[in-house]
Design an enzyme around this catalytic site. Structure first.
Site, PDB file in Angstrom:
ATOM      1  NE  ARG A   1       6.783 -23.232  35.288  1.00  0.00           N
ATOM      2  CZ  ARG A   1       5.854 -22.452  35.832  1.00  0.00           C
ATOM      3  NH1 ARG A   1       4.584 -22.595  35.466  1.00  0.00           N
ATOM      4  NH2 ARG A   1       6.186 -21.528  36.726  1.00  0.00           N
TER       5      ARG A   1
ATOM      6  CB  CYS B   1       9.031 -20.223  34.186  1.00  0.00           C
ATOM      7  SG  CYS B   1      10.585 -21.053  34.567  1.00  0.00           S
TER       8      CYS B   1
END
Length: 430
Positions: A386, A381
């Site tokens: 994430r 990410c």
């Protein structure tokens, strides 16, 4: 941009039938393509955790998970959109199973938007004679009920074998933690496990010292949670990389504990005695890769996938996603794995209560972009948070050859010689 398996159709063509009851054994005899089955229990039970008093967990093969409790947070337009994203159709005969009161609430809501060919299943799922589906490692994605049991010293399924630590994870000082946290939980500031300039993991010596301060050995069960579970997942990936054998994530994070109505406590808990980890760090270095390994994955897109867990706007280069990251775009050759509305959300992978969405939906996202379980897959990410949550979901789904590309877009874009792209793109073009 969303991946939707089936589309809703006009209400006017529906045929209404009365609410009825059946058993799973009768249901299994019906052609699967002609019906839809909705599991309206908690996603935890759907994933594999048995309900209280039940002997086994998991769900009826092919069932769609839609927890009736989500309705309290949804207005009609959002309800229809969520049903659509889950693959629910208006025209198919629909079978519900969960507690009778929950089934009644959901059936009324479905009827209000035009799904009125509904039957409830009277049989307990654990009494079904057939095979149930569940996550391969569902016990690593724990429930608040399970966590309370082990905190209270009660007998629990899949209990820790050699002691446990509960750790709240967040960036910065423990402001919210000091006001209220899960009883007995320690606090981990992510500055202890990642550092500038790229917010990659700290060196192995510093990591070993942080783990020692938390009183964690390689055989300690570590249960992580966050106000935002991406922080907890970042810690999970790094602890697994270090060599902790049993790392678990509280499904839904802090919100799930509060929603369950359990008590909290203030002030700081200390880890106690600092102990030796008991094995070399890292013991599983393959779980985190760096730029050279990321480039190697890009060289073989048929058998390997470098997967961007960034919003569509980040992926196509309309925004970098962060104030401190100036370049925009994507790693050339990377595939889009879905994410959320911006760099700080992950809605595509979360239910309304922040629990993990169903594995079949995640796999449908990825299949569209040529990302499969048989490949070597690494997620990235902006800086790793994430990507780590998605890594952990792939792990509990049973995907074996997965990792996090630590540097992500931040480090990659920091070197102008690394190839990057921008603009709209389709899965076939990637």
């Amino acid at each position: 941009m969303f991946s939707v398996r089936r589309l809703l159709v006009p209400i006017s063509i529906l045929i209404s039938t009365p609410l009825m009851a059946t058993t799973f054994d009768e249901l299994a005899k019906l052609p699967a393509s002609d019906i839809q089955v909705i599991d309206c229990r908690s996603s935890n039970n759907y994933n594999g955790w048995p309900e209280a008093s039940q002997t086994r967990g998991g769900h009826f093969p092919g069932a769609i998970n839609f927890d009736s409790d989500w309705l309290s947070t949804l207005r009609p337009p959002h309800l229809e959109h969520l049903l659509q994203s889950k693959g629910v159709e208006l025209t198919k005969p629909t079978y519900l199973y969960c507690a009778p009161e929950k089934a009644t609430v959901l059936s009324k809501q479905l009827d209000s938007i035009g799904i009125n060919n509904i039957t409830t299943v009277s049989q307990s799922i654990s009494d079904y004679s057939g095979q149930l589906e569940r996550l391969a490692r569902f016990e690593q994605l724990v429930t608040p009920q399970w966590l309370k049991q082990i905190i209270d010293g009660e007998q629990a399924l899949y209990a820790p074998e050699k002691g446990f630590k509960v750790v709240e994870v967040a960036w910065g000082p423990p402001t919210k933690y000091l006001a209220s946290h899960i009883p007995g939980a320690l606090y981990l500031n992510t500055n202890k496990i990642e550092s500038e300039p790229w917010w990659n993991r700290v060196d192995d010596q510093k990591l070993a010292e942080t783990i020692k301060q938390l009183g964690i050995r390689f055989d300690t069960t570590v249960v992580l949670y966050g106000r935002d579970n991406t922080a907890a997942a970042r810690a999970a990936n790094i602890l697994m990389y270090a060599g902790v054998d049993d790392v678990r994530l509280l499904n839904g994070g802090w919100k799930s504990w509060v929603n369950a109505g359990y008590i909290t406590e203030p002030m700081l808990n200390k880890a106690g005695k600092h102990i030796d980890f008991g094995r070399p760090i890292p013991s599983r270095p393959e779980l985190i890769i760096d730029v050279p390994e990321a480039k190697s994955i890009l060289d073989d897109p048929e058998h390997q996938s470098l997967v961007s867990i960034r919003s569509w706007e980040e992926y196509i280069g309309n925004t970098s996603g962060y104030k401190y990251i100036k370049p925009k775009g994507r790693i050339t050759g990377s595939k889009w794995g879905h994410a959320g509305s911006d760099a700080y959300h992950l809605e595509d992978f979360r239910n309304p209560d922040d629990t993990m969405i169903s594995a079949d939906i995640i796999e449908a996202f990825w299949k569209d972009w040529g990302i499969t379980e048989s490949q070597k897959v690494s997620f990235y990410c902006g800086t790793g948070w994430r990507a780590s949550e998605t890594f952990f979901y792939a792990y509990v789904m049973g995907w074996e050859n997965v990792s996090v590309f630590d540097g992500g877009w931040f480090e990659w874009s920091g070197d102008p010689s690394n190839p990057s792209s921008s603009g709209e793109i389709t899965p076939s073009q990637s």
